[in-house]
Design an enzyme around this catalytic site. Structure first.
Site, PDB file in Angstrom:
ATOM      1  N   HIS A 183       0.837  -1.207   0.000  1.00 58.83           N
ATOM      2  CA  HIS A 183       0.000   0.000   0.000  1.00 58.83           C
ATOM      3  C   HIS A 183       0.872   1.257   0.000  1.00 58.83           C
ATOM      4  O   HIS A 183       0.672   2.167  -0.804  1.00 58.83           O
ATOM      5  CB  HIS A 183      -0.915  -0.029   1.233  1.00 58.83           C
ATOM      6  N   GLU A 184       1.855   1.287   0.899  1.00 55.89           N
ATOM      7  CA  GLU A 184       2.669   2.502   1.010  1.00 55.89           C
ATOM      8  C   GLU A 184       3.589   2.668  -0.199  1.00 55.89           C
ATOM      9  O   GLU A 184       3.769   3.788  -0.683  1.00 55.89           O
ATOM     10  CB  GLU A 184       3.481   2.503   2.313  1.00 55.89           C
ATOM     11  N   HIS A 201       1.735   4.302  -2.889  1.00 59.11           N
ATOM     12  CA  HIS A 201       1.711   5.771  -2.806  1.00 59.11           C
ATOM     13  C   HIS A 201       2.997   6.362  -3.369  1.00 59.11           C
ATOM     14  O   HIS A 201       2.977   7.377  -4.068  1.00 59.11           O
ATOM     15  CB  HIS A 201       1.546   6.228  -1.349  1.00 59.11           C
ATOM     16  N   HIS A 232      -5.638   6.656  -3.083  1.00 60.94           N
ATOM     17  CA  HIS A 232      -6.510   5.614  -2.534  1.00 60.94           C
ATOM     18  C   HIS A 232      -7.554   5.172  -3.542  1.00 60.94           C
ATOM     19  O   HIS A 232      -7.975   5.926  -4.401  1.00 60.94           O
ATOM     20  CB  HIS A 232      -7.172   6.116  -1.250  1.00 60.94           C
ATOM     21  N   CYS A 280      -5.973  -3.609  -7.797  1.00 57.99           N
ATOM     22  CA  CYS A 280      -7.099  -3.885  -8.689  1.00 57.99           C
ATOM     23  C   CYS A 280      -6.679  -3.506 -10.119  1.00 57.99           C
ATOM     24  O   CYS A 280      -5.697  -2.775 -10.303  1.00 57.99           O
ATOM     25  CB  CYS A 280      -8.329  -3.099  -8.255  1.00 57.99           C
ATOM     26  N   CYS A 282      -5.997   0.274 -10.693  1.00 56.75           N
ATOM     27  CA  CYS A 282      -4.762   0.794 -10.120  1.00 56.75           C
ATOM     28  C   CYS A 282      -3.553   0.286 -10.904  1.00 56.75           C
ATOM     29  O   CYS A 282      -2.586   1.009 -11.108  1.00 56.75           O
ATOM     30  CB  CYS A 282      -4.638   0.391  -8.652  1.00 56.75           C
TER      31      CYS A 282
END
Lengths: 434, 180
Positions: free
Chosen positions: B136-137, B140, B146, B171, B174
């Site tokens: 996740h990070e 970014h 998000h 997904c 993304c």
């Protein structure tokens, strides 16, 4: 929604999949008695007067048609001897409990029952259909009433049988009660004047936000009130049943912020919700949370004013921080929310309902529709705004995004002036620090 | 905001004690998801400099600043793993924090432990949460914001249950944003 084919009393009928079968049965003109059913409320299936016989595959059973979902190949019989016998038994039981109630007498008589074989120790006008409880929860959104006790001790009441602040005295429960068991309580005229202050005598329609402000001179005896009569005539029913403030619009959560899907949103974080009569506007949850504990509001327009989209609508302040919220649509102001002047924190408590700002007559609803953010796009928009907000809040050198945690309540109080200005400029319409 | 260019190397460093295998799992997860060239560094001391005494939590933004100054090579990204509780001023806590399109990120394993919630320890759960937060990070840092898809690893989890619900994968949306 897909269509399914069912058979009702030998006739083929098409119905939407999973829709309660009572709807299709009534659409055919077949009379089915009901006591606990009301269009617009979730089906409940407790009075059991609407039973029908359903055959699905090899099994045949009795079901309550008000909450039995339509499915492909159902064979429904509404007047077999078994169905009628069941209804007669229910009518007899109800007649034993509530012998004085006209509606119960009528239904019993239509099934050929005039006297019950059963004896009960205590009769009651309340048949526990739950319409009052459900209307208060689902349509009014107040949830002031509930069931107390179980089995033979079950009654309808407020928690611990005490007066509750949740009740807005709208009277919807007395309006929907099929038996007249639910009644509005009135005080004697002397106690009314002596014991209640003007604030406590606010007309129920003012509390619902339908009229600006009115102190009731009439002991809440709405039946003899002119205003009550006018509003009933205007809506054709109890006004709150037409407006449905609490109707299943539970906010949904997008990140740290909530949204309601029955309305459109404006870039400046205000919303507009259109009903038949007028459009109501307010601020969204994002604005409410970012501004924090609102201590004062000042309306920038009055009833009768004509305003344009993007005009200033409201000044809000949170102990030092100020911001101006903008009108999401153009139109003429009809009402302002009188409750906000006394209690500005309503915007924080309930920004989508009781914390509304204005009701308006829109000048150009078509243009509004094309410029506002519609509910489908609102999720993505809110997520983007949330990321944008965090990139401002964390911007020491360059923006950062984080995962986890809840927003601290009233976090904006500790913001520096330049950050606050950046936020109001980016999201609302500019603000200042006093 | 997309990064100027991809780094020659993503360096993973633990700040203080971290759960066993945490760096290795983050290493392999990041490498397999983004194809970045990773490197494990020797541990640094816990980030006491960032401690907010009143809250008893470390400010993750200060840790990001420190990481960037401690490892200043502009073509290398730096990813910290720590076992102290992290927060930023406006949030009650954070699982992790990253500069959007920048070169630093940090995650905390403090609230990823089952023990934190009063339940028996579960190493497999802990490591899979570390992998999700790491991806996740780094997402970014790669410029992803998000995502609304509950199953996407870029879904913002406000609580641990949401972290557990989301998958370890990006997904399709993304993923296509990543390479567009």
């Amino acid at each position: 929604m897909s269509l399914v084919t069912m058979n009702i009393n030998g006739h083929e009928v098409k119905a939407e999949n999973r829709e309660p079968i009572l709807k299709s049965i009534r659409a055919m003109g077949i009379k089915v008695p009901t006591l606990c059913h009301m269009d617009g409320l979730e089906p409940y299936g407790v009075c059991r007067m609407c039973v029908v016989q359903v055959k699905h595959g090899k099994r045949t059973k009795l079901v309550t048609s008000c909450n039995f979902p339509a499915a492909e190949g159902l064979e429904i019989q509404t007047d077999t001897e078994e169905v009628l016998q069941h209804r007669r038994m229910m009518a007899e039981l109800l007649l034993a409990r509530s012998p004085e109630v006209k509606k119960v007498q009528e239904i019993a008589a239509s099934l050929g029952i005039t006297k019950s074989r059963f004896k009960v120790a205590e009769t009651s006008d309340c048949i526990l259909c739950g319409l009052c409880v459900r209307v208060c929860d689902e349509i009014v959104g107040a949830s002031a009433l509930g069931f107390i006790g179980r089995g033979k001790d079950r009654v309808v009441g407020t928690p611990w049988y005490v007066n509750t602040d949740s009740c807005i005295a709208c009277g919807a429960c007395t309006y929907v009660c099929p038996t007249g068991a639910m009644q509005m309580e009135t005080l004697t005229k002397e106690r009314w004047r002596r014991e209640l202050s003007g604030k406590e005598r606010i007309c129920r329609y003012a509390r619902m936000g339908l009229i600006s402000n009115k102190v009731c001179p009439n002991n809440f005896e709405c039946a003899t009130c002119e205003v009550d009569q006018q509003l009933f005539d205007e809506f054709g029913t109890h006004p709150i049943l037409a407006l449905k403030p609490g109707l299943h619009q539970h906010p949904k959560q997008v990140g740290h912020f909530s949204l309601i899907e029955d309305r459109s949103y404006f870039q400046g974080h205000t919303w507009a919700k259109t009903s038949k009569e007028h459009t109501r506007v307010g601020v969204d949850d994002f604005a409410q949370k970012v501004i924090g504990g609102i201590s004062r509001v000042a309306f920038r327009a009055e009833p009768g004013d004509v305003v344009h989209r993007g005009d200033p609508a409201l000044n809000v302040s949170n102990n030092g921080h100020r911001a101006t919220m903008l009108f999401p649509i153009s139109g003429k102001i009809i009402h302002i929310n009188p409750a906000l002047e006394d209690d500005p924190s309503l915007v924080n408590e309930d920004c989508y309902d009781r914390g509304w700002l204005y009701t308006m007559k829109p000048t150009n609803s078509y243009e509004d529709k094309s410029t506002l953010i519609n509910p489908d796009e609102a999720d993505q928009w809110t997520q983007d705004e949330s990321d944008h907000l965090f990139s401002i809040l964390t911007d020491s050198k360059s923006a950062a995004l984080s995962d986890g945690g809840e927003l601290l309540h009233n976090f904006s109080r500790n913001l520096e002036k330049k950050d606050w200005e950046r936020i109001t400029n980016s999201f609302f319409s500019g603000g200042e620090l006093s | 905001m997309r990064p100027q260019e991809l780094p020659s190397k993503l360096r993973i460093v633990s700040l203080g004690n971290t759960p066993q295998n945490a760096e290795e799992r983050a290493y392999s997860a990041i490498q397999s998801c983004f194809g970045l060239n990773c490197e494990l560094l020797s541990p640094e001391p816990p980030p006491e400099f960032a401690l907010d005494v009143l809250r008893g939590q470390c400010n993750s933004l200060e840790i990001l600043d420190w990481l960037e100054s401690r490892f200043p090579q502009p073509d290398q990204w730096i990813f910290g793993i720590t076992d102290v509780d992290l927060a930023i001023p406006v949030l009650t806590f954070v699982f992790g924090e990253a500069r959007l399109g920048g070169r630093s990120a940090v995650i905390s394993t403090f609230r990823l432990h089952e023990e934190f919630y009063g339940r028996p320890a579960d190493t497999l759960m802990l490591l899979s949460r570390i992998e999700k937060e790491a991806i996740h990070e780094v997402g970014h840092m790669m410029g992803l914001t998000h995502c609304l898809d509950r199953n996407c690893v870029m879904y913002p989890s406000n609580s641990l249950s949401q972290t557990d619900v989301k998958s370890i994968k990006l997904c399709p949306d993304c993923r296509s944003n990543l390479y567009s």
